[in-house]
Design a protein around this motif. Structure first.
Motif, short mmCIF file in Angstrom:
data_model
loop_
_atom_site.label_atom_id
_atom_site.label_comp_id
_atom_site.label_asym_id
_atom_site.label_seq_id
_atom_site.Cartn_x
_atom_site.Cartn_y
_atom_site.Cartn_z
N ALA A 76 10.14 -6.80 -13.04
CA ALA A 76 10.36 -6.01 -11.83
C ALA A 76 9.41 -4.81 -11.74
N TRP A 77 9.14 -4.15 -12.86
CA TRP A 77 8.29 -2.97 -12.81
C TRP A 77 6.82 -3.33 -12.57
N SER A 78 6.41 -4.52 -12.94
CA SER A 78 5.00 -4.89 -12.79
C SER A 78 4.62 -5.16 -11.34
N VAL A 79 5.60 -5.29 -10.47
CA VAL A 79 5.32 -5.53 -9.05
C VAL A 79 4.83 -4.25 -8.38
N LYS A 80 5.33 -3.11 -8.82
CA LYS A 80 4.95 -1.84 -8.17
C LYS A 80 3.46 -1.52 -8.29
N PRO A 81 2.87 -1.59 -9.49
CA PRO A 81 1.43 -1.35 -9.54
C PRO A 81 0.64 -2.42 -8.79
N LEU A 82 1.14 -3.66 -8.80
CA LEU A 82 0.47 -4.74 -8.08
C LEU A 82 0.41 -4.42 -6.59
N LEU A 83 1.52 -3.97 -6.03
CA LEU A 83 1.55 -3.67 -4.59
C LEU A 83 0.70 -2.45 -4.25
N GLY A 84 0.82 -1.41 -5.06
CA GLY A 84 0.03 -0.20 -4.79
C GLY A 84 -1.46 -0.44 -4.89
N TRP A 85 -1.86 -1.06 -5.98
CA TRP A 85 -3.27 -1.34 -6.19
C TRP A 85 -3.76 -2.39 -5.19
N GLY A 86 -2.87 -3.34 -4.85
CA GLY A 86 -3.23 -4.35 -3.86
C GLY A 86 -3.56 -3.72 -2.51
N LEU A 87 -2.78 -2.69 -2.14
CA LEU A 87 -3.08 -1.97 -0.90
C LEU A 87 -4.45 -1.31 -0.99
N GLY A 88 -4.72 -0.68 -2.14
CA GLY A 88 -6.04 -0.06 -2.33
C GLY A 88 -7.17 -1.07 -2.26
N LEU A 89 -6.97 -2.23 -2.87
CA LEU A 89 -7.99 -3.29 -2.83
C LEU A 89 -8.19 -3.79 -1.40
N PHE A 90 -7.08 -3.93 -0.67
CA PHE A 90 -7.18 -4.36 0.72
C PHE A 90 -7.98 -3.36 1.55
N LEU A 91 -7.66 -2.07 1.41
CA LEU A 91 -8.38 -1.04 2.17
C LEU A 91 -9.85 -0.97 1.77
N HIS A 92 -10.13 -1.15 0.49
CA HIS A 92 -11.52 -1.21 0.03
C HIS A 92 -12.23 -2.38 0.71
N GLY A 93 -11.56 -3.53 0.77
CA GLY A 93 -12.15 -4.69 1.43
C GLY A 93 -12.39 -4.47 2.91
N VAL A 94 -11.44 -3.81 3.58
CA VAL A 94 -11.62 -3.49 5.00
C VAL A 94 -12.84 -2.61 5.18
N SER A 95 -13.00 -1.61 4.32
CA SER A 95 -14.14 -0.70 4.46
C SER A 95 -15.46 -1.40 4.18
N VAL A 96 -15.46 -2.37 3.29
CA VAL A 96 -16.70 -3.07 2.95
C VAL A 96 -17.02 -4.15 3.96
#
Length: 98
Positions: free
Chosen positions: A50-70
């Protein structure tokens, strides 16, 4: 009317765009490896993931926004280039009218 790009300018822009895309690929690779490790650690060591989902979602959002910017918004985007080209064409049409 914009001046044509020199060979050096084209090379500089191409390197910058390729670097941004490679940066995103590296970010995605590290994201996958780290989150896989977190998943395995949480599942094997503590029996719950259960705890490993939180960093996945947070970092996933960051990766998504990085992809949008690129890929969509930044200087590296084909979308931006198409929009600039459309504006150039529109201005040229207006300039050609008597």
């Amino acid at each position: 009317m914009p001046t044509p790009l020199s060979t050096e300018d084209i090379d500089r822009i191409a390197r910058k765009r390729a670097g941004a895309k490679l940066g995103w690929y590296l970010h995605a690779l590290v994201f996958v490896l780290v989150n896989l490790g977190l998943y395995l650690a949480s599942d094997m060591a503590w029996g719950t993931r259960a705890w490993s989902v939180k960093p996945l979602l947070g970092w996933g959002l960051g990766l998504f926004l990085h992809g949008v910017s690129v890929w969509l918004v930044g200087d590296t985007s084909g979308l931006r280039e198409r929009m600039v080209q459309k504006e150039r064409e529109r201005l040229l049409r207006q300039n050609d009218k008597p």
